[in-house]
Design an enzyme around this catalytic site. Structure first.
Site: not given
Ligand code: PA5
Length: 444
Positions: A286, A307, A421
């Site tokens: 990310e 394996h 989303k």
């Molecule tokens: O690293 C990040 O920002 C994301 O993975 C969020 O943690 C994830 O999308 C969850 O978001 P939120 O904490 O706003 O529900």
């Protein structure tokens, strides 16, 4: 130092001269990070967290964990992405992937709200029958669909079981200090709340209340985890790339990336590292996968996956390198039994510790993969302790920030997560998405 990098198995792929040549890029990225001059610089709260955290809230986390431990035998942690991976990784690394099945005086922990599976919700709900339950809903934005739906589900269950007043004592909310529907709802309902700091993104939040409350409920010593991260913060302030393993790791993976090694495989040799791999994949995927760039983070647990994926790593497309985690101090004395009949011919291993057999599997694999053209970075972790794990968490976070700036991306945003989303909301008919709804439905 709890974690040390060995570059022995990358020597035939990356020379010291190449590391020297990329050092100015590393130094520039480090300066951008430490001087807070790069994109995303408003999200650097994680850098000082091990020493600069809200002490009053930290004490409240410990008190809430005690209250949860004494009032329930099943604890549901609701969150997705950075809002659950860190906690789950730490609990499984330090306790066990079979934590819930172990004899213990702490509650079982189930993670929910990290998918859209009705079956998963049903299963956890069924497990709650006849048991005392508490929940911790975690969402920085307070608006993420997956945890919001799960929260509706389990809140209704708690209110039915304990009444609205009783349920209030069992619901703990971790979210933004002021914004979002979850915060508003928690304040109105009177739930105890914990804060995701403004300047800490989800995947960097394991050392905030996001990770710390569930980790403390599992009976893990928070001071040790934070202490290890503080050790790393100090040790990894060393400016010389050749002496700072976090910087060196960022340097080597960028050199390999520039040479066409676009896939990094994180290799563990213990099943308890599985969820840590997932945390690591989110952190790097990310942070770096944007603007058409970035290493693809993948993971395996050996020898299990030797394996299944071992064949590909040994002789498939030569686009990958491995980062191997070697936990140096064994945590088990289990040994291969002696068998007088020796029908399987294994008596040459009799009485040898499994940790030693595993080490030879690792050494043999390292050599085979290097011979097969796969560079191997080895990270040697002192032991399986909270202190060492805290150190490793900070190590990877720091290296990620440096590496992301070396790539030329903003390591602290995640604009790509929004695309699915929007489509999902449009396809579900959320008000405000009408125009998109028609267009998307026509394409299906
Ligand atoms: O690293 C990040 O920002 C994301 O993975 C969020 O943690 C994830 O999308 C969850 O978001 P939120 O904490 O706003 O529900």
């Amino acid at each position: 130092m709890a974690l040390k990098l060995s570059d022995k198995f990358i020597k035939s792929f990356v020379s010291d001269d190449e590391i020297k040549a990329i050092t100015p890029d590393v130094n520039a990225a480090v300066a951008t990070l430490r001087n807070r001059t790069g994109a995303g610089s408003e999200m650097l709260g994680w850098m000082d967290l091990p020493v600069n955290y809200d002490k009053e809230e930290y004490a409240r986390i410990k008190a809430a964990a005690k209250k949860i431990q004494s009032s329930c035998d099943l604890f549901i942690v609701i969150g997705i992405g950075g809002s659950y991976l860190g906690a789950r990784a730490v609990v499984e690394f330090l306790k066990s992937p079979r934590y819930n099945l172990m004899k213990k005086d702490t509650p079982d922990i189930y993670f929910s709200g990290c998918n859209i599976s009705g079956g998963d919700l049903d299963e956890i709900l069924a497990l709650c029958e006849g048991r005392d339950v508490c929940i911790n809903v975690i969402s920085k934005s307070g608006t993420t669909t997956e945890p919001a739906v799960a929260f509706r589900y389990f809140r209704a269950m708690l209110e039915k079981k304990y009444g609205v007043d009783g349920a209030r004592e069992r619901i703990f909310v971790t979210t933004d200090k002021a914004r979002g529907t979850l915060k508003k709802f928690a304040d109105e309902a009177g739930f105890e709340t914990f804060v995701v700091p403004d300047d800490v993104g989800g995947r960097f939040s394991v050392l905030t209340a996001v990770g710390l409350l569930p980790i403390a409920v599992a009976g893990i010593e928070l001071d040790e985890l934070m202490g290890g991260a503080a050790d790393a913060r100090k040790a990894l302030s060393e400016p010389d790339v050749m002496k700072n393993d976090a910087y060196k790791y960022a340097a080597i993976r960028n050199i390999l990336y520039r040479k066409g090694k676009a896939v990094e495989i994180f290799v563990g040799y213990e099943p308890y590292e599985q969820m840590f791999c997932e945390w690591w994949k989110q952190l790097y995927g990310e942070s770096e996968g944007k603007d058409g760039k970035g290493l693809y983070p993948s993971s395996v647990i050996f020898s299990t996956d030797l394996h299944s994926l071992g064949q590909y790593v040994q002789s498939g497309m030569r686009t990958m390198f491995e980062t191997v985690l070697d936990v140096e101090t064994p945590d088990s004395n289990a040994a291969v039994p002696y068998d007088p009949a020796n029908i399987d011919g294994l008596n040459f291993l009799a009485d040898m510790k499994m940790s030693e057999v595993n080490r030879m599997a690792m050494n043999g694999t390292l050599l085979a993969h290097v011979d097969g053209g796969v560079p191997n970075i080895v990270l040697r972790l002192k032991d399986r302790s909270a202190r060492s794990l805290g150190y490793m968490i900070y190590f990877f976070e720091l290296a990620c920030g440096v590496s992301g700036y070396m790539l030329g991306v903003n390591p602290f945003d995640q604009p790509g997560v929004e695309a699915y989303k929007k489509n999902m909301f449009a396809l579900l008919g959320k008000p405000g998405y009408e125009e998109m709804t028609e267009q998307l439905r026509a394409r299906l």
